[in-house]
Design a protein around this motif. Structure first.
Motif, PDB file in Angstrom:
ATOM      1  N   HIS A  87       0.794  -1.222   0.000  1.00 31.99           N
ATOM      2  CA  HIS A  87       0.000   0.000   0.000  1.00 31.99           C
ATOM      3  C   HIS A  87       0.831   1.279   0.000  1.00 31.99           C
ATOM      4  CE1 HIS A  87      -3.675  -2.296   0.706  1.00 31.99           C
ATOM      5  NE2 HIS A  87      -3.004  -2.987   1.602  1.00 31.99           N
ATOM      6  N   GLN A  88       2.010   1.273   0.632  1.00 33.25           N
ATOM      7  CA  GLN A  88       2.749   2.521   0.813  1.00 33.25           C
ATOM      8  C   GLN A  88       4.181   2.229   1.264  1.00 33.25           C
ATOM      9  OE1 GLN A  88      -0.137   4.105   3.481  1.00 33.25           O
ATOM     10  NE2 GLN A  88      -0.147   2.180   4.579  1.00 33.25           N
ATOM     11  N   ASP A  91      -3.603  -2.020   6.567  1.00 39.89           N
ATOM     12  CA  ASP A  91      -2.245  -2.478   6.274  1.00 39.89           C
ATOM     13  C   ASP A  91      -1.642  -3.188   7.487  1.00 39.89           C
ATOM     14  OD1 ASP A  91       0.336  -2.871   5.410  1.00 39.89           O
ATOM     15  OD2 ASP A  91       0.617  -0.830   4.665  1.00 39.89           O
ATOM     16  N   ASP A 117     -10.115  -3.198   4.862  1.00 37.19           N
ATOM     17  CA  ASP A 117     -10.364  -1.858   4.367  1.00 37.19           C
ATOM     18  C   ASP A 117     -11.443  -1.200   5.224  1.00 37.19           C
ATOM     19  OD1 ASP A 117     -12.382  -0.257   2.338  1.00 37.19           O
ATOM     20  OD2 ASP A 117     -10.260   0.155   1.959  1.00 37.19           O
ATOM     21  N   PRO A 119      -4.926   5.104  -0.391  1.00 34.83           N
ATOM     22  CA  PRO A 119      -5.806   4.237   0.378  1.00 34.83           C
ATOM     23  C   PRO A 119      -6.780   4.990   1.280  1.00 34.83           C
ATOM     24  CG  PRO A 119      -3.533   3.451   0.491  1.00 34.83           C
ATOM     25  CD  PRO A 119      -3.492   4.794  -0.172  1.00 34.83           C
TER      26      PRO A 119
END
Length: 281
Positions: A30-31, A108, A138, A163
């Protein structure tokens, strides 16, 4: 020789923090996550080079997003946190012995895992508290699908980029309201209004359509640069009008030791500067 990290979240403004020691640097699905040591702020967590929280000043953000709604409510037993993978929000919510259950939904798992290892002072044992239910999912999907009810819902999201974007929509806020018990309170982080005015306006436009009492309150967090930060507030109850005397009594009964929050600060935080008032829809 030390390096510096440059955060340019805003188009015409940036801040830099000195990296005395880089402790963690890894890319998840995600990051990109980094943790580094800074002489003023201690350990600093960044996502895609944007400061998320620091050992030094996280108490302001976490205290104000938890203690304001919980103490204003006065009888909150079930709390939902969307985001908050570092555990700081859960830490503060669980300091209220009157809170019986906290559900924390983090997209995450990598954030949780490395926060336990590299930022344990932020969660301070919260992940081991039996009252905490950690859900890796989520946040928007959880809110859409849950049939659970909560007294306080705290949206501890990143900014509405990537996100975190789905956590700033009218649909998400509508699902959140449905998950509130009668008299429940929704609070959100809405950035620094001087730099991110549209973010606050868009959230409060949705809150205005959903809640009898809507608005925001403010606090100044040094590493969230560009001025004081706004926290969205929505409820159909009368929690905002709680008296200072009642807040002082609840605060004393909760037996909290805080570094920023006081009942007086709680009341004053809802007094808005004129430029912020003009952002309200």
């Amino acid at each position: 020789m030390s390096d510096w990290i440059r955060e340019q979240l805003h188009p015409h403004y940036a801040q830099s923090l000195k990296i005395d020691e880089l402790l963690y640097d890894s890319e998840t699905d995600h990051q990109r996550l980094k943790v580094f040591q800074n002489g003023t702020f201690g350990r600093v967590l960044t996502l895609d080079d944007v400061v998320q929280t620091t050992e030094g000043d996280n108490f302001i953000y976490h205290e104000m997003l938890t203690h304001v709604p919980i103490l204003a409510h006065g009888a909150a037993k079930r709390v939902l946190i969307i985001g908050g993978g570092d555990g700081g929000m859960a830490r503060e919510a669980l300091r209220h012995q009157s809170v019986e259950h906290v559900t924390m939904v983090e997209i995450d798992a990598g954030v949780v895992d490395f926060s336990k290892e590299y930022l344990p002072m932020l969660s301070d044992g919260a992940f081991d508290d039996p009252r905490l239910n950690l859900v890796i999912n989520d946040g928007a999907a959880f809110m859409r699908e849950t049939d659970q009810k909560f007294d306080v819902i705290i949206v501890d999201s990143t900014d509405p980029i990537g996100p975190g974007e789905v956590l700033f929509t009218d649909t998400f806020y509508g699902h959140a309201k449905r998950a509130l018990n009668e008299g429940g309170i929704l609070t959100t982080q809405n950035g620094v209004p001087f730099m991110q005015g549209d973010e606050l306006t868009n959230t409060l436009r949705a809150f205005k359509a959903l809640f009898a009492d809507w608005g925001c309150y403010m606090a100044t967090i040094p590493t969230y640069a560009g001025g004081p930060m706004a926290f969205g507030w929505g409820t159909d109850g009368a929690a905002r009008s709680v008296t200072l005397e009642d807040l002082e009594l609840r605060f004393a009964q909760a037996n909290l030791t805080t570094d920023y929050y006081t009942p007086e600060v709680h009341k004053a935080a809802f007094a808005l500067p004129a430029y912020v008032k003009r952002l309200l829809p």
